[in-house]
Design an enzyme around this catalytic site. Structure first.
Site, PDB file in Angstrom:
ATOM      1  N   TRP A 119       0.817  -1.218   0.000  1.00 22.77           N
ATOM      2  CA  TRP A 119       0.000   0.000   0.000  1.00 22.77           C
ATOM      3  C   TRP A 119       0.848   1.264   0.000  1.00 22.77           C
ATOM      4  CZ3 TRP A 119      -4.320  -0.498  -2.126  1.00 22.77           C
ATOM      5  CH2 TRP A 119      -5.092  -1.644  -1.951  1.00 22.77           C
ATOM      6  N   ASP A 125      -1.648   6.603   6.243  1.00 21.88           N
ATOM      7  CA  ASP A 125      -2.737   5.780   5.696  1.00 21.88           C
ATOM      8  C   ASP A 125      -3.061   4.731   6.755  1.00 21.88           C
ATOM      9  OD1 ASP A 125      -4.402   3.978   4.482  1.00 21.88           O
ATOM     10  OD2 ASP A 125      -3.049   3.507   2.816  1.00 21.88           O
ATOM     11  N   LYS A 142     -12.283  -1.708   6.466  1.00 20.45           N
ATOM     12  CA  LYS A 142     -11.478  -2.607   7.281  1.00 20.45           C
ATOM     13  C   LYS A 142     -11.978  -2.605   8.727  1.00 20.45           C
ATOM     14  CE  LYS A 142      -9.056  -2.807   3.489  1.00 20.45           C
ATOM     15  NZ  LYS A 142      -7.955  -1.961   3.117  1.00 20.45           N
TER      16      LYS A 142
HETATM   17  C1  LIG Z   1      -7.444  -1.481   1.721  1.00 16.92           C
HETATM   18  C2  LIG Z   1      -6.358  -0.475   1.785  1.00 16.92           C
HETATM   19  C3  LIG Z   1      -6.235   0.538   0.825  1.00 16.92           C
HETATM   20  C4  LIG Z   1      -7.161   0.655  -0.366  1.00 16.92           C
HETATM   21  O1  LIG Z   1      -8.403   1.073   0.011  1.00 16.92           O
HETATM   22  P1  LIG Z   1      -9.525   1.416  -1.105  1.00 16.92           P
HETATM   23  O2  LIG Z   1     -10.658   1.863  -0.235  1.00 16.92           O
HETATM   24  O3  LIG Z   1      -9.798   0.158  -1.853  1.00 16.92           O
HETATM   25  O4  LIG Z   1      -9.000   2.485  -1.964  1.00 16.92           O
HETATM   26  C5  LIG Z   1      -5.208   1.453   0.986  1.00 16.92           C
HETATM   27  N1  LIG Z   1      -4.358   1.392   2.025  1.00 16.92           N
HETATM   28  C6  LIG Z   1      -4.434   0.420   2.959  1.00 16.92           C
HETATM   29  C7  LIG Z   1      -3.460   0.404   4.081  1.00 16.92           C
HETATM   30  C8  LIG Z   1      -5.435  -0.536   2.867  1.00 16.92           C
HETATM   31  O5  LIG Z   1      -5.520  -1.497   3.805  1.00 16.92           O
END
Ligand SMILES: *Cc1c(COP(=O)(O)O)cnc(C)c1O
Length: 360
Positions: free
Chosen positions: A101, A172, A196
């Site tokens: 990511w 993030d 999540k």
């Molecule tokens: C799942 C995830 C993403 C992507 O998320 P989207 O909502 O599909 O854009 C980005 N960063 C992390 C750390 C993630 O777990």
């Protein structure tokens, strides 16, 4: 029958939340309609929106000089919204690369900024650890430093928050926000896709220090323009109302669990038991350095890769679902977000031990 769902995202939600949503699905608070079918600008929905924001502020202890935004476009949308809002086209931004990511976020930032400095890249460790604090090669005067506190696919979590001085720290937190208490004041901006650990897909939460919302470059799309969105209470356009409502129910549930200190302690115990069982087995293994092991996403391999398919099939038959690792790394992954009870983790450990006795 509900399974113990170890999906990485969209992930399990607390069953109490789903039951409440079902209870009021067709007739929400006596309105004769569902919460999905009413105006986002009417008083009833505005109350839902405000309560969710207030609960999130309370749970995380968000200081008053931070804006809390409920946006769309996922975490991936924020990969470009962050550089557009926080950096000019000719500035330098710093990225810490610890896996899938953070690489994705970096690739998007490269399209919008003159220079992306890789402050650290854990490729040499095959992304099984976070860099040491002193290994970060930060750029003085960078527009911001971006990192991924929990790599959802690699199962690697930072055991510390990087010190970036006057340079805003951007995180993030898609797969770790609300898993334990954090000190929001250490961050310039935090973003997290909801699917999540917050609620259903379709919503991304952005927590941003007020002063950083006035740096957007011209041409920033309105739906991702932090100051414009803040001015409109995240309702410059129609927000994902059902996802927002459900997130609010999840925040209420979290508060009823005792807040983030209580859920954090529960998460620590869940992760500790699962890693201890893996380490003690001599059959399962986890490649991540112990102090960087994720509390939320626990990767493991079997001694013999040919056993992966039977493992997954038998686990599913035992009510343990979605344990396959991400296709880019293979193996297994148990995502054990807030909604996964300790009994789910214990059921998994019991199954793993039984499987090992029969196949090991
Ligand atoms: C799942 C995830 C993403 C992507 O998320 P989207 O909502 O599909 O854009 C980005 N960063 C992390 C750390 C993630 O777990």
């Amino acid at each position: 029958m509900r399974v113990f769902n170890f999906a990485a995202g969209p992930a399990a939600l607390p069953v109490e939340v789903l039951e409440q949503a079902r209870e009021e699905l067709t007739d929400w608070q006596g309105s004769g309609a569902s919460v999905m079918e009413i105006s986002h600008r009417g008083k009833p929905f505005l109350a839902v929106a405000r309560e969710a924001q207030a609960l999130l502020r309370e749970l995380l202890g968000i200081p008053p000089d931070y804006q809390v935004l409920f946006l769309q476009g996922g975490a991936t949308g924020q990969f470009c919204a962050v550089p557009l809002n926080l950096a000019s086209a000719d500035s330098t931004v710093d990225f810490v690369v610890t896996g899938h990511w953070s690489k994705k976020a970096l690739a998007e930032a490269e399209r919008f900024t003159a220079r992306v400095n890789v402050a650290a890249d854990e490729a040499a460790s095959k992304y099984t650890r976070a860099p040491e604090p002193r290994a970060l090669r930060l750029t003085p005067g960078a527009a911001y430093v971006h990192y991924t506190p929990n790599e959802t696919i690699g199962g690697v979590e930072f055991p510390y928050v990087p010190e970036t001085g006057a340079v805003p720290l951007v995180a993030d937190m898609s797969s770790t926000l609300l898993s334990r208490p954090i000190d929001v004041s250490k961050f310039g901006l935090i973003y997290a896709g909801a699917q999540k650990n917050i609620g259903p897909a379709g919503l991304v939460v952005v927590i941003v220090r007020e002063e950083l919302t006035s740096r957007a470059r011209p041409g920033t799309p309105a739906v991702w323009h932090y100051r414009s969105m803040a001015a409109e209470g995240s309702m410059l356009n129609t927000p994902p109302t059902f996802a927002w409502y459900l997130a609010g129910l999840v925040f209420r549930w979290l508060k009823a669990q005792g807040g983030l200190a209580a859920i954090g302690e529960r998460n620590r115990v869940k992760a500790q038991r699962l890693y201890a069982a893996i380490d003690a087995s001599g059959f399962y293994s986890n490649p991540v350095e112990p102090q960087c092991r994720s509390w939320m996403n626990v990767r493991f391999r079997l001694a013999d890769a040919a056993l992966e398919e039977p493992f997954l099939a038998e686990a599913r038959a035992a009510g343990l679902a979605n344990l396959a690792g991400h296709r880019s790394v293979g193996g297994m992954r148990a995502s054990i977000y807030n909604a996964m009870p300790l009994e789910g983790v214990e059921a998994l450990i019991g199954f793993m031990q039984d499987f090992q006795r029969r196949h090991g």
